[in-house]
Design a protein around this motif. Structure first.
Motif, short mmCIF file in Angstrom:
data_model
loop_
_atom_site.label_atom_id
_atom_site.label_comp_id
_atom_site.label_asym_id
_atom_site.label_seq_id
_atom_site.Cartn_x
_atom_site.Cartn_y
_atom_site.Cartn_z
N PHE A 105 8.42 26.80 16.46
CA PHE A 105 7.96 28.19 16.51
C PHE A 105 6.68 28.41 15.68
CE2 PHE A 105 12.56 27.88 16.84
CZ PHE A 105 12.76 28.45 18.09
N ILE A 106 6.10 27.30 15.23
CA ILE A 106 4.87 27.39 14.43
C ILE A 106 3.66 27.33 15.34
CG2 ILE A 106 3.43 26.17 12.73
CD1 ILE A 106 5.95 25.34 11.28
N ARG A 107 2.66 28.15 15.04
CA ARG A 107 1.36 28.10 15.71
C ARG A 107 0.27 28.03 14.64
NH1 ARG A 107 4.73 27.41 18.82
NH2 ARG A 107 5.03 28.30 20.92
N ILE A 108 -0.72 27.19 14.87
CA ILE A 108 -1.78 26.99 13.88
C ILE A 108 -3.12 27.44 14.47
CG2 ILE A 108 -2.98 25.30 12.44
CD1 ILE A 108 -0.10 25.62 11.65
N PRO A 109 -3.83 28.35 13.82
CA PRO A 109 -5.17 28.72 14.28
C PRO A 109 -6.10 27.50 14.29
CG PRO A 109 -4.37 30.32 12.70
CD PRO A 109 -3.40 29.18 12.67
N TYR A 110 -7.00 27.46 15.23
CA TYR A 110 -7.91 26.33 15.36
C TYR A 110 -8.72 26.12 14.08
CZ TYR A 110 -11.68 23.36 17.11
OH TYR A 110 -12.58 22.34 17.28
N VAL A 111 -9.21 27.20 13.47
CA VAL A 111 -10.00 27.10 12.25
C VAL A 111 -9.17 26.51 11.11
CG1 VAL A 111 -11.20 28.45 10.46
CG2 VAL A 111 -11.58 28.95 12.87
N VAL A 112 -7.88 26.85 11.06
CA VAL A 112 -7.00 26.30 10.03
C VAL A 112 -6.86 24.79 10.20
CG1 VAL A 112 -4.58 26.21 9.28
CG2 VAL A 112 -5.72 28.42 9.62
N ALA A 113 -6.63 24.34 11.43
CA ALA A 113 -6.51 22.90 11.69
C ALA A 113 -7.80 22.17 11.33
CB ALA A 113 -6.16 22.66 13.15
N LEU A 114 -8.94 22.79 11.63
CA LEU A 114 -10.24 22.19 11.33
C LEU A 114 -10.44 22.07 9.82
CD1 LEU A 114 -12.87 21.18 12.67
CD2 LEU A 114 -13.77 23.51 12.42
N GLU A 115 -10.12 23.12 9.10
CA GLU A 115 -10.28 23.12 7.64
C GLU A 115 -9.33 22.10 6.99
OE1 GLU A 115 -12.36 24.70 4.31
OE2 GLU A 115 -12.65 24.96 6.47
N PHE A 116 -8.13 21.98 7.52
CA PHE A 116 -7.17 21.00 7.01
C PHE A 116 -7.74 19.59 7.13
CE2 PHE A 116 -3.84 17.89 7.84
CZ PHE A 116 -2.97 18.08 6.79
N SER A 117 -8.32 19.27 8.28
CA SER A 117 -8.84 17.92 8.53
C SER A 117 -10.00 17.56 7.61
CB SER A 117 -9.27 17.78 10.00
OG SER A 117 -10.38 18.61 10.28
N ARG A 118 -10.65 18.57 7.04
CA ARG A 118 -11.78 18.31 6.14
C ARG A 118 -11.33 17.89 4.74
NH1 ARG A 118 -15.02 23.78 7.82
NH2 ARG A 118 -16.16 22.96 9.63
N HIS A 119 -10.09 18.24 4.37
CA HIS A 119 -9.67 18.05 2.99
C HIS A 119 -8.45 17.17 2.80
CE1 HIS A 119 -12.50 21.17 1.70
NE2 HIS A 119 -12.03 21.93 2.68
N ASN A 120 -7.66 16.93 3.83
CA ASN A 120 -6.35 16.33 3.60
C ASN A 120 -6.42 14.89 3.11
OD1 ASN A 120 -7.02 15.65 6.50
ND2 ASN A 120 -5.08 14.54 6.33
N ARG A 121 -7.41 14.11 3.59
CA ARG A 121 -7.46 12.69 3.18
C ARG A 121 -7.64 12.55 1.67
NH1 ARG A 121 -8.36 9.45 7.74
NH2 ARG A 121 -7.16 10.45 9.40
N LYS A 122 -8.56 13.31 1.12
CA LYS A 122 -8.82 13.25 -0.32
C LYS A 122 -7.59 13.71 -1.11
CE LYS A 122 -11.90 14.84 -3.99
NZ LYS A 122 -10.81 15.23 -4.88
N LEU A 123 -6.97 14.79 -0.66
CA LEU A 123 -5.80 15.30 -1.37
C LEU A 123 -4.63 14.32 -1.32
CD1 LEU A 123 -5.84 19.08 -0.38
CD2 LEU A 123 -6.38 18.08 -2.59
#
Length: 485
Positions: free
Chosen positions: A50-68
């Motif tokens: 039942f989760i939906r993710i805005p496109y901008v949220v997914a894009l922002e996540f991909s910019r930071h997750n590897r480092k974190l």
């Protein structure tokens, strides 16, 4: 509307609600303790469909997750050594303080040193034993064998649960609208106006518009989970509860209502929005689906102390600088030769260096850090000589010059919880100088220096006699010049 952990998420899902999660909630999973992160992922997994993710949220996540993800592994690995180092630093400090007593002829200091040292060794041993006995805990052995938040988002992507991106023309239109909204401080996103530039400045507004558009088209009510607790999303009431901005609720209801003339004569009523911060949301999910809850206060503490200290060390020193400058001899030890009766009005900062920090204590979600600095200060003092009989002006002696150098310790109180933006966090509740140990390195008494003869501006090149305008003959005194003739 407040973030309410007592809401039944299962009942909302039965009422056709969808769940939208912000970037900071997904990235926050990397910053939690391992146990609490596993608990949070278990909650998300339970309502994943039942989760939906805005496109901008997914894009922002991909910019930071590897480092974190990389930083997370290092922070868990270092958590044990950091605890042991803290004990060792305290041990050295206490033993050094006791050693001073020996110089002052206190009796049986060796016995005291041995007893206190043994207590610290016992504390180190207890900590070692704890880690050995609890080696199965995820505090030490991380259960993640891959980047689980990334895996989770990939699965949503494969199931087409990421919202479609907005058209470029729509984004530019939102940016134009955002410029007007930000000037009026209309939420959301205006708090990012100074920190970001270009389209990124409007990213909060863009994904907010994505949510509204998705809800309007799909005719779905929305549960919105965001840990952006700046004032352009949430306010805090007198009880410390988070209240979602009423303007956002109103905008969502207005924009999701479809008039009859827009829908072939059929009017569609406004949809509902229920907001959460993540800690309340996880609690609500756990209560709704009987998921064993983790201790949000104890386990959600961040493991990035070093990063936090790097953010605050300069700001802390700037905050206590005035107190240091006007501290007189409060932090100076007994090495000072003499201070005039008027004291030292103020110091000048000659040099400063950050030496490091220690975790003083933790009490729930309050952490006390001790930050240590090396400083060099210079200043002047004077003796009081009375008042001028005619003008009544204060008469002071010639100055005494002082230069001191040593260490000061600053106690910093930090309130930490799930909602901290750990990448940029530089907030603290208080910072104050707790102690100092400054020693005199230079002392100069100007009143005993011989005053120069204003007429003796050089000496004879032959005999060394002082010369003046009255006896200078081409660099020689009268007598030596006469001998040449």
């Amino acid at each position: 509307m407040k973030s309410n952990p007592l809401v039944k998420i299962n009942e909302l899902i039965e009422q056709d609600y969808l769940i939208v999660v912000d970037t900071n909630v997904l990235l926050g999973l990397y910053r939690l303790s391992p146990d609490y992160a596993d608990f949070a992922l278990k909650c998300l997994e339970k309502i994943k469909s039942f989760i939906r993710i805005p496109y901008v949220v997914a894009l922002e996540f991909s910019r930071h997750n590897r480092k974190l993800y990389k930083d997370r592994q290092l922070s868990i690995k270092n958590s044990i050594s950091d605890n042991l180092t803290m004990i060792e630093n305290h041990k050295k400090k206490v033993l050094n303080a006791i050693a001073v007593l020996e110089k002052r002829n206190f009796p049986e200091i060796d016995e005291l040193l041995n007893s206190v040292g043994a207590c610290y060794d016992k504390a180190t041993s207890l900590l070692d034993d704890y880690f050995d006995e609890h080696s199965v805990l995820t505090l030490i052995n991380d259960t993640w064998n891959s980047d689980l938040p990334e895996d989770f988002l990939d699965e949503l992507q494969n199931n087409q649960q990421i919202m479609a991106p907005l058209e470029l023309s729509e984004i530019y239109g939102i940016c134009d609208d955002g410029e007007k909204r930000y000037k009026k401080e209309n939420p959301p996103g205006y708090k990012d106006a100074k920190k970001k530039d270009g389209i990124r400045k409007y990213s909060d507004l863009i994904w907010w518009k994505e949510v509204i558009q998705y809800a309007r088209k799909s005719r779905k009510n929305i549960v919105l989970v965001t840990d952006d607790v700046k004032e352009d999303w949430w306010t805090i009431d007198e009880k410390g509860q988070y209240l979602f901005r009423g303007e956002l609720i109103t905008e969502f209801e207005k924009e999701t209502k479809i008039r009859a003339n827009q829908n072939q004569g059929t009017q569609l009523e406004s949809l509902k929005l229920i907001p959460f911060i993540s800690s309340d949301f996880y609690t609500a999910v756990a209560n709704s689906y009987n998921i064993e809850k983790a201790d949000a206060i104890g386990l959600a503490m961040n493991l990035t102390d070093k990063s936090y200290i790097s953010h605050i060390q300069e700001k802390v020193f700037d905050d206590i600088l005035d107190d240091l400058i006007f501290s007189g001899t409060q932090y100076v030890n007994d090495t000072v030769t003499y201070v005039g009766t008027e004291g030292i009005e103020s110091w000048d900062l000659e040099d400063c260096e950050f030496l490091g920090y220690e975790i003083e204590s933790r009490d729930g979600n309050t952490i006390y850090y001790r930050l240590n600095y090396s400083v060099c200060l210079s200043g002047y003092s004077h003796d009081y000589w009375g008042r001028d009989e005619d003008t009544k002006a204060v008469i002071l002696s010639e100055p005494f010059y002082h230069e001191v150098k040593g260490e000061i310790s600053v106690l910093v109180c930090r309130e930490a919880d799930l909602l901290i933006d750990y990448e940029e966090d530089d907030d603290y509740a208080s910072a104050e100088i707790e102690e100092g140990d400054l020693s005199e390195v230079v002392y100069k008494d100007y009143q005993y220096e011989p005053e120069p003869d204003p007429e003796a501006y050089t000496t004879c090149s032959e005999c060394g006699k002082p010369l003046s305008v009255y006896n200078d003959f081409n660099g020689k005194c009268l007598e030596c010049a006469a001998l040449e003739d």
